[in-house]
Design a protein around this motif. Structure first.
Motif, PDB file in Angstrom:
ATOM      1  N   GLU A  49      71.676  42.885  71.718  1.00 27.42           N
ATOM      2  CA  GLU A  49      70.996  41.584  71.591  1.00 27.42           C
ATOM      3  C   GLU A  49      69.865  41.450  72.609  1.00 27.42           C
ATOM      4  OE1 GLU A  49      71.336  39.802  69.144  1.00 27.42           O
ATOM      5  OE2 GLU A  49      73.272  40.358  68.327  1.00 27.42           O
ATOM      6  N   ILE A  50      70.116  41.910  73.831  1.00 27.58           N
ATOM      7  CA  ILE A  50      69.064  41.801  74.861  1.00 27.58           C
ATOM      8  C   ILE A  50      67.900  42.734  74.509  1.00 27.58           C
ATOM      9  CG2 ILE A  50      68.509  42.253  77.295  1.00 27.58           C
ATOM     10  CD1 ILE A  50      70.103  39.680  76.970  1.00 27.58           C
ATOM     11  N   ALA A  51      68.216  43.948  74.063  1.00 27.78           N
ATOM     12  CA  ALA A  51      67.145  44.879  73.696  1.00 27.78           C
ATOM     13  C   ALA A  51      66.287  44.277  72.582  1.00 27.78           C
ATOM     14  CB  ALA A  51      67.743  46.213  73.255  1.00 27.78           C
ATOM     15  N   ARG A  52      66.957  43.733  71.583  1.00 25.19           N
ATOM     16  CA  ARG A  52      66.237  43.160  70.436  1.00 25.19           C
ATOM     17  C   ARG A  52      65.327  42.009  70.889  1.00 25.19           C
ATOM     18  NH1 ARG A  52      70.521  42.521  66.613  1.00 25.19           N
ATOM     19  NH2 ARG A  52      70.150  44.636  65.859  1.00 25.19           N
ATOM     20  N   GLU A  53      65.855  41.151  71.746  1.00 24.39           N
ATOM     21  CA  GLU A  53      65.070  39.997  72.194  1.00 24.39           C
ATOM     22  C   GLU A  53      63.944  40.436  73.141  1.00 24.39           C
ATOM     23  OE1 GLU A  53      65.172  37.150  70.876  1.00 24.39           O
ATOM     24  OE2 GLU A  53      63.921  36.016  72.260  1.00 24.39           O
ATOM     25  N   ALA A  54      64.231  41.424  73.996  1.00 23.14           N
ATOM     26  CA  ALA A  54      63.191  41.918  74.910  1.00 23.14           C
ATOM     27  C   ALA A  54      62.023  42.494  74.110  1.00 23.14           C
ATOM     28  CB  ALA A  54      63.783  42.970  75.852  1.00 23.14           C
ATOM     29  N   VAL A  55      62.339  43.181  73.036  1.00 23.92           N
ATOM     30  CA  VAL A  55      61.266  43.729  72.174  1.00 23.92           C
ATOM     31  C   VAL A  55      60.471  42.570  71.555  1.00 23.92           C
ATOM     32  CG1 VAL A  55      60.811  45.037  70.053  1.00 23.92           C
ATOM     33  CG2 VAL A  55      62.441  45.917  71.751  1.00 23.92           C
ATOM     34  N   ARG A  56      61.182  41.530  71.127  1.00 28.38           N
ATOM     35  CA  ARG A  56      60.479  40.341  70.592  1.00 28.38           C
ATOM     36  C   ARG A  56      59.558  39.732  71.647  1.00 28.38           C
ATOM     37  NH1 ARG A  56      65.606  38.008  68.687  1.00 28.38           N
ATOM     38  NH2 ARG A  56      66.017  38.946  66.679  1.00 28.38           N
ATOM     39  N   CYS A  57      59.958  39.853  72.908  1.00 23.94           N
ATOM     40  CA  CYS A  57      59.139  39.303  74.002  1.00 23.94           C
ATOM     41  C   CYS A  57      57.996  40.249  74.380  1.00 23.94           C
ATOM     42  CB  CYS A  57      59.993  39.055  75.241  1.00 23.94           C
ATOM     43  SG  CYS A  57      61.221  37.769  75.029  1.00 23.94           S
ATOM     44  N   GLY A  58      57.860  41.351  73.671  1.00 21.95           N
ATOM     45  CA  GLY A  58      56.723  42.241  73.897  1.00 21.95           C
ATOM     46  C   GLY A  58      56.982  43.372  74.876  1.00 21.95           C
ATOM     47  N   ILE A  59      58.252  43.594  75.212  1.00 25.34           N
ATOM     48  CA  ILE A  59      58.601  44.728  76.082  1.00 25.34           C
ATOM     49  C   ILE A  59      58.171  46.031  75.398  1.00 25.34           C
ATOM     50  CG2 ILE A  59      60.716  46.052  76.564  1.00 25.34           C
ATOM     51  CD1 ILE A  59      60.149  44.127  78.798  1.00 25.34           C
ATOM     52  N   ASN A  60      57.693  47.001  76.196  1.00 28.46           N
ATOM     53  CA  ASN A  60      57.133  48.217  75.606  1.00 28.46           C
ATOM     54  C   ASN A  60      58.127  49.359  75.501  1.00 28.46           C
ATOM     55  OD1 ASN A  60      55.203  46.801  77.692  1.00 28.46           O
ATOM     56  ND2 ASN A  60      53.970  47.454  75.961  1.00 28.46           N
ATOM     57  N   TYR A  61      59.125  49.371  76.369  1.00 28.69           N
ATOM     58  CA  TYR A  61      60.063  50.510  76.411  1.00 28.69           C
ATOM     59  C   TYR A  61      61.436  49.952  76.750  1.00 28.69           C
ATOM     60  CZ  TYR A  61      59.291  55.619  76.327  1.00 28.69           C
ATOM     61  OH  TYR A  61      59.187  56.945  75.950  1.00 28.69           O
TER      62      TYR A  61
END
Ligand SMILES: Cc1ncc(COP(=O)(O)O)c(C=O)c1O
Length: 395
Positions: A49-61
């Motif tokens: 869930e955190i990975a998915r949301e971090a990607v939504r927040c524009g995290i690159n890696y």
């Protein structure tokens, strides 16, 4: 959405997560990518869930500790780049290549195994790890690292996308050791540039680096603890970045009882009521990560008041004193909310306070939160996802 029946849960705010990521984006030099460290089940917050949301927040890696963690994230349908920061052995290389998972490379036998992989249309992505003073993993400045890097770069089927190191003392006020590591790392980086090797991401920084010395993060910030709203130490400059803790640990009183003087509470009667006392039982214990070592030390919030935990913390339950939380509405009743970490009214129990009671660091407190505690994710105070590792089904 998964459901859960236990009143005990960790509530995780996606708004606070976004706030923390954006706060780092503002202090980092423009355009520097950010990796979200989601190892150890995202420091206890729930990796997928955190990975998915971090990607939504524009995290690159995304960063994880070992290959199985990367596979879990990939298999949940997240296609962002993932770097395994720790060791991956030869047996892991085929699946890493197949799933497009980047590995940390620093061992000769692993490079040889990569060179011997059967041909494929896909290349094995790697970041070479160098040890500039952490003393944990990576090529040492004393060894023939130039030859290793050259061999890796020229191995068919292997892509060396990155070069990285890890700071051991970036969270200390005295930056001299980090400066030494940074200067050692620059020797590796300068070599790559001088030889015009096609290694595009040269990265060094963790949360503490992003807070205190963002210019030393290099080509990517690896953001861990502070993405979760916690400072890596008391020595970093908290004025530079205002963080919001993203996790609260909540439960409710499942039984209240008025006990007479002399009544023993929990195993060993380590607490004995001195007068008539109202005691509440909470359905959380050390098997949930609410450590037994907090016995005699832990506190809880009820009706916005801090109250002590009474007696030994059991495996699945513990007891709290309720008298001081009574107010005009009368005594506390079963069913009322209890906060063990987080805010309630004007009061707050921080992860750092719990860590201090345990003689450890905030990292360990969130990591201790057991799988059986459901994670409930919120956006604008509405529940948007639930993760219950017991996988009991749909709500
Ligand atoms: C290699 C590496 N990079 C980055 C991080 C993130 O560090 P922090 O949680 O202090 O931001 C860690 C975490 O320990 C790590 O091991």
């Amino acid at each position: 959405m998964e459901t859960y029946y236990r009143p005990t849960r960790a509530e995780i705010s996606f708004d606070a997560l976004r706030h923390n990521i954006n706060a780092f984006r503002r202090v980092m030099p423009a355009g520097v990518p950010i990796m979200a460290s989601v190892k150890a089940n995202a420091y206890g917050h729930g990796a997928v869930e955190i990975a998915r949301e971090a990607v939504r927040c524009g995290i690159n890696y995304l960063g994880v500790a070992f290959l199985d963690e990367a596979i879990q994230i990939r298999k949940s349908g997240i296609d962002a780049p993932i770097l395994v920061l720790g060791f991956v052995g030869p047996e892991g290389l085929p699946i890493a290549r197949e799933l497009g998972i980047t590995i940390a490379l620093f061992r000769e036998d692993v490079l040889e195994a990569a060179a011997a992989l059967p041909p494929s249309s896909k290349r094995l992505k790697t970041h070479i790890k160098v040890d500039t003073g952490m003393g944990r993993l990576g090529l040492l400045p004393e060894e023939d690292w130039e030859a290793f890097i050259e061999r890796a770069v020229h191995t068919p089927g292997v892509e060396v996308e990155g070069l990285f190191t890890h700071f051991a003392r970036a969270d200390e006020a005295d930056k001299s050791y980090t400066e030494l590591q940074y200067s050692r790392f620059n020797k590796f980086a300068d070599y790559v540039k001088m030889k015009e090797l096609p290694i595009s991401i040269i990265h060094a920084g963790n949360s503490a680096t992003g807070i205190d010395t963002p210019e030393w993060a290099g080509g990517m910030l690896r953001l861990g603890i502070s993405m979760y709203g916690l400072y890596p130490s008391v020595e970093v400059n908290k004025q530079r970045i205002e963080l919001e803790p993203i996790m609260s640990l909540k439960t409710e009183v499942v039984m209240v009882k008025d006990v007479p003087p002399g009544w023993g509470i929990s195993y060993g009667s380590r607490y004995v009521a001195s007068g008539n006392e109202r005691i509440g039982t909470l359905p959380i214990g050390y098997a949930d990560g609410f450590s037994r070592m907090l016995t005699g030390k832990a506190e809880a919030l009820v009706r916005g008041h801090k109250v002590p935990v009474r007696g030994a913390i059991c495996m699945d339950q513990c007891m709290i004193a309720l008298d001081s939380a009574a107010n005009a509405e009368g005594p506390v009743q079963s069913g009322e909310e209890v906060v063990l970490i987080g805010r309630q009214g004007d009061e707050c129990i921080t992860v750092d306070e719990v860590a201090a009671k345990l003689g450890t660091i905030n990292y360990e407190v969130t990591c201790m939160l057991a799988a059986r505690v459901p994670r409930v994710y919120t956006r604008e105070e509405k529940i948007v996802a639930v993760s219950n590792a017991l996988a009991i089904g749909l709500g």
